[in-house]
Design a protein around this motif. Structure first.
Motif, short mmCIF file in Angstrom:
data_model
loop_
_atom_site.label_atom_id
_atom_site.label_comp_id
_atom_site.label_asym_id
_atom_site.label_seq_id
_atom_site.Cartn_x
_atom_site.Cartn_y
_atom_site.Cartn_z
N THR A 27 4.20 2.50 34.31
CA THR A 27 2.87 3.19 34.17
C THR A 27 2.53 4.34 32.87
O THR A 27 3.49 4.52 32.17
CB THR A 27 3.07 3.94 35.42
OG1 THR A 27 3.97 5.11 35.35
CG2 THR A 27 3.45 3.46 36.69
N TYR A 28 1.27 4.51 32.93
CA TYR A 28 1.26 4.69 31.88
C TYR A 28 1.17 6.48 31.92
O TYR A 28 2.10 6.97 30.42
CB TYR A 28 -1.07 5.24 32.24
CG TYR A 28 -1.31 5.01 30.70
CD1 TYR A 28 -2.00 4.55 29.88
CD2 TYR A 28 -1.77 6.94 30.59
CE1 TYR A 28 -2.71 5.41 28.29
CE2 TYR A 28 -2.38 7.25 29.55
CZ TYR A 28 -2.73 6.34 28.51
OH TYR A 28 -3.02 6.93 27.48
N THR B 253 -3.02 -2.94 25.09
CA THR B 253 -3.55 -1.51 26.09
C THR B 253 -3.59 -0.48 26.36
O THR B 253 -4.40 0.48 27.44
CB THR B 253 -3.49 -2.48 27.50
OG1 THR B 253 -1.86 -2.45 28.06
CG2 THR B 253 -4.17 -3.77 27.81
N GLN C 89 -5.98 2.07 25.20
CA GLN C 89 -7.07 1.93 26.46
C GLN C 89 -7.45 3.03 27.43
O GLN C 89 -8.68 3.09 28.44
CB GLN C 89 -7.70 0.60 26.32
CG GLN C 89 -7.98 -0.42 25.76
CD GLN C 89 -8.14 -1.94 25.01
OE1 GLN C 89 -7.92 -2.42 26.63
NE2 GLN C 89 -8.14 -2.68 24.63
N GLY C 90 -6.52 3.48 27.50
CA GLY C 90 -6.45 4.59 28.92
C GLY C 90 -6.13 4.15 29.76
O GLY C 90 -4.90 3.20 30.00
N PRO C 91 -5.70 4.84 30.80
CA PRO C 91 -4.51 4.37 31.84
C PRO C 91 -4.42 3.51 32.64
O PRO C 91 -4.43 2.15 33.08
CB PRO C 91 -4.31 5.94 32.31
CG PRO C 91 -5.32 6.74 32.42
CD PRO C 91 -5.68 6.28 31.01
N LYS C 92 -6.27 2.82 33.40
CA LYS C 92 -6.56 1.78 33.95
C LYS C 92 -6.59 0.57 33.74
O LYS C 92 -5.46 -0.12 34.32
CB LYS C 92 -8.34 1.92 34.72
CG LYS C 92 -8.43 2.09 35.74
CD LYS C 92 -9.92 0.96 35.55
CE LYS C 92 -9.91 0.28 36.84
NZ LYS C 92 -9.11 -1.10 36.63
N ALA C 93 -6.70 0.58 31.89
CA ALA C 93 -6.08 -0.67 31.32
C ALA C 93 -4.79 -1.35 31.29
O ALA C 93 -4.49 -2.57 31.50
CB ALA C 93 -6.76 -0.80 30.43
N ASP D 6 -2.40 0.23 33.32
CA ASP D 6 -1.87 0.01 34.90
C ASP D 6 -1.55 -1.48 35.46
O ASP D 6 -1.52 -1.90 36.00
CB ASP D 6 -1.98 1.48 35.63
CG ASP D 6 -1.03 2.43 35.04
OD1 ASP D 6 -0.08 2.53 34.66
OD2 ASP D 6 -1.96 3.03 35.67
N ASP D 7 -3.34 -1.49 35.13
CA ASP D 7 -4.08 -2.84 35.42
C ASP D 7 -2.73 -3.89 35.16
O ASP D 7 -2.73 -5.04 35.79
CB ASP D 7 -5.70 -3.43 35.05
CG ASP D 7 -6.37 -2.23 36.34
OD1 ASP D 7 -5.82 -1.52 36.80
OD2 ASP D 7 -7.85 -1.92 36.14
N GLU D 8 -2.57 -3.82 34.06
CA GLU D 8 -2.29 -4.63 32.98
C GLU D 8 -1.13 -5.39 33.88
O GLU D 8 0.00 -6.64 34.09
CB GLU D 8 -1.90 -4.96 31.24
CG GLU D 8 -1.61 -6.11 31.02
CD GLU D 8 -1.62 -5.55 29.49
OE1 GLU D 8 -0.89 -4.29 28.91
OE2 GLU D 8 -1.87 -6.43 28.36
N LYS E 230 -0.22 -4.58 36.79
CA LYS E 230 0.39 -5.10 37.74
C LYS E 230 0.19 -6.71 37.79
O LYS E 230 0.93 -7.06 38.83
CB LYS E 230 -1.34 -4.60 39.02
CG LYS E 230 -0.70 -3.50 39.47
CD LYS E 230 -2.28 -3.34 40.52
CE LYS E 230 -2.56 -1.38 40.32
NZ LYS E 230 -4.31 -1.28 40.52
#
Lengths: 116, 138
Positions: free
Chosen positions: A45-46, B50, B53-57, B59-61, B63
């Motif tokens: 996770t980030y 990514t 490009q921040g957490p969302k980019a 974490d989506d990848e 997934k």
């Protein structure tokens, strides 16, 4: 003839370094797989990456890993091409692509690591 | 020596004609796996950009990379890592130690250890689906 085969030097420093970096990568890549890829739930996770990147040692480790890995891979690729006789223009083009793609992706990877 | 851009029969035919000693197979596989891993490190570096490009980019990848197809590809990739790593050690032993005398025995170890660790990694990576499978059998 050396000019035509694209090999100027003896290739010895590259040969020795290929073995040294290779031995290092045996431990590092297999270790990396067990730490990062054996369990999908660990560290993907980030937030987990951010946590790791707060430690300078992790950053140093990743920078070393990316440098050694890319160098070993591209030096090996060039080693394969060196086994074949190529026209000078072809040899120079392949060498150029290897060097430039290596630099470009090294910068890309280092940029990702240092963005934290 | 006259400059010859290609062997008379072409490089592919010449390569295929070589007698395939276990050591030649090891050499061929080392090159193929090496090229594969080099291609992969490029993909790996690109995929992780990514993170900038921040957490969302990111974490989506991740997934997407956790889906079964990618998990299986990730596992198969480990076979390239294992072969290339252990055969690489074999090359170093041949070059810098007395490995030339035992290189076939070392090759057996390379393949054996590779298969064991590959299966081991498979069990680790797919422990949940495996556990679910056994649970459903009861």
């Amino acid at each position: 003839m050396y000019k035509h085969t694209g090999s100027r030097g003896s290739g010895a420093p590259g040969w020795v370094l290929q073995r040294i970096t290779g031995l290092l990568l045996v431990i590092v890549v297999i270790g990396h797989y067990f730490v990062m890829h054996a369990d999908p739930a660990s560290g993907h996770t980030y937030a987990a990456v951010l946590e790791r990147m707060h430690h300078p040692l992790w950053k140093m480790f990743d920078l070393t890993f990316i440098t050694v890995g890319l160098w070993h891979g591209l030096n090996g690729t060039w080693g394969i091409f060196r086994d074949y006789k190529m026209k000078p223009a072809v040899s120079l083009t392949i060498y150029g692509v290897i060097i430039l793609s290596g630099i470009a992706f090294w910068v890309l990877g280092v940029n990702t690591i240092l963005s934290f | 020596m006259a400059y010859q851009p290609k062997p008379p029969d072409g490089w592919l035919k010449t390569n295929l004609r070589y007698y395939k000693h276990p050591g030649s197979w090891a050499w061929i596989l080392h090159r193929i796996t090496g090229l594969g891993l080099t291609a992969y490190i490029f993909v790996h570096i690109y995929a992780l950009t990514t993170l900038t490009q921040g957490p969302k980019a990111f974490d989506d990848e991740m997934k997407l990379f956790s889906t079964p197809v990618f998990k299986v590809l990730e596992w198969l990739l480990f076979s390239l890592v294992l072969y290339h790593a252990f055969n690489g050690v074999r090359i170093v032993l041949v070059d810098w130690a007395n490995g030339a005398k035992y290189h076939k025995k070392i090759l057996t170890v390379v393949y054996g250890l590779g298969v064991v660790l590959f299966i081991g990694m498979g069990i680790l990576m797919f422990r949940e689906p495996i556990a679910n499978m056994f649970a459903s059998l009861k």
